[in-house]
Write an enzyme that holds these catalytic residues in place. Sequence first.
Site, PDB file in Angstrom:
ATOM      1  N   GLU A   1       8.287  51.964  -7.190  1.00  0.00           N
ATOM      2  CA  GLU A   1       7.456  51.026  -6.180  1.00  0.00           C
ATOM      3  C   GLU A   1       7.959  49.825  -5.951  1.00  0.00           C
ATOM      4  OE1 GLU A   1       5.602  50.907  -3.644  1.00  0.00           O
ATOM      5  OE2 GLU A   1       4.216  52.263  -4.697  1.00  0.00           O
TER       6      GLU A   1
ATOM      7  N   CYS B   1       3.437  56.270  -2.625  1.00  0.00           N
ATOM      8  CA  CYS B   1       4.386  56.714  -3.667  1.00  0.00           C
ATOM      9  C   CYS B   1       5.381  57.322  -2.713  1.00  0.00           C
ATOM     10  CB  CYS B   1       3.865  57.627  -4.583  1.00  0.00           C
ATOM     11  SG  CYS B   1       5.201  58.309  -5.676  1.00  0.00           S
TER      12      CYS B   1
END
Length: 364
Positions: A129, A2
């Site tokens: 992402e 992340c």
Amino acid sequence: MCGRTACTLAPDEVRRACSYRNRGGQWRQPRWRDSDAEKYRPSYNKSPQSMSPVLLSQRHFDKNAPVDECVLASMRWGLIPAWFRENDPNKMQYSTSNCRSENILEKKSYKDPLLKGQRCVILADGFYEWQRREKEKQPFFIYFPQTKETSQKQNEDQDDILAPVCNKDISESVHPQAEASPGVCEEREAPAEWTGWRLLTMAGLFDCWTPPAGGEPLYSYTILTVDASPNLENIHDRMPAILDGAEEVRRWLDFGEVKSLDALKLLQSKNILTFHPVSTLVNNSRNNSPECLQPVDLSSKKEPKPTASSRMMKNWLLSGDSLKRKEFCSPESKEEQKEKAAPQHKPVGSLQLWLQGEKKPRTK
């Protein structure tokens, strides 16, 4: 993995979005610790080393605080261990923005905070992402589903540590009286109605580092990650450890009652998030505008057919509160302003008009 998030709420909005019930059943709004509200800056595109809102137990700062009292703090993304001996935190030679949950006990940087109970919840609208493709990487924005059904389920949870999101027209304004009297909200059976985005709650660890030469202590955090859920594994093989609902958040924060090894059992891959593709504008962390969150169609680069959650996103960006939040965002450099002023191919629609500054009536 992340490496980028978004948190567009202003400091007071974060407090209202995080209202919770204490053990006596009373609603409370977590206060900001000291001057931390001033250190946090809302952003559509947060990267490591930025300051983000974090929820944690007040007992980390006051041993006599009620066991269920929460507090908001602004912490630096990228954990700086308490034992780090350099005077400049930027001299860390390895990345600590994420920590693989299965390896948490293997590295001193993470093992020490875990065993000390230094657990926290990182708050965000969602995270970005990137999906690997043949010649490029396609960014996606990933977040809690924003549906009425979800809100009704939250309203039925009487032990909710986070305020239920009221997903009716998200462009409605909060009642002026509630805005001006936050203290009253803390004592009422139900706090001022929050009509904003349901915040994503990610499990994390924090530490407090003081420069060896002296200076102000720095609080920082790492996001714990797990294997990606089935619906996200085509985008990336890892995802943040998501705490879903009041009870999981409460147990993760309660380091007194819930011991470390039991808390680790909460870190599971959960197939509960939704997502949509977004513009490659987000690839550059200097780009900080609502366009970073705007859904795009990968085949035509036009606005896709709206889903329930993407409609919520558009309404959220179109709301009056969003205009107010822009005042909190970091000012753009002249170079960035020129770059954004250059002609670009953008989707046609109400969101584009709003981004160009044209006033549009709020949708009902």
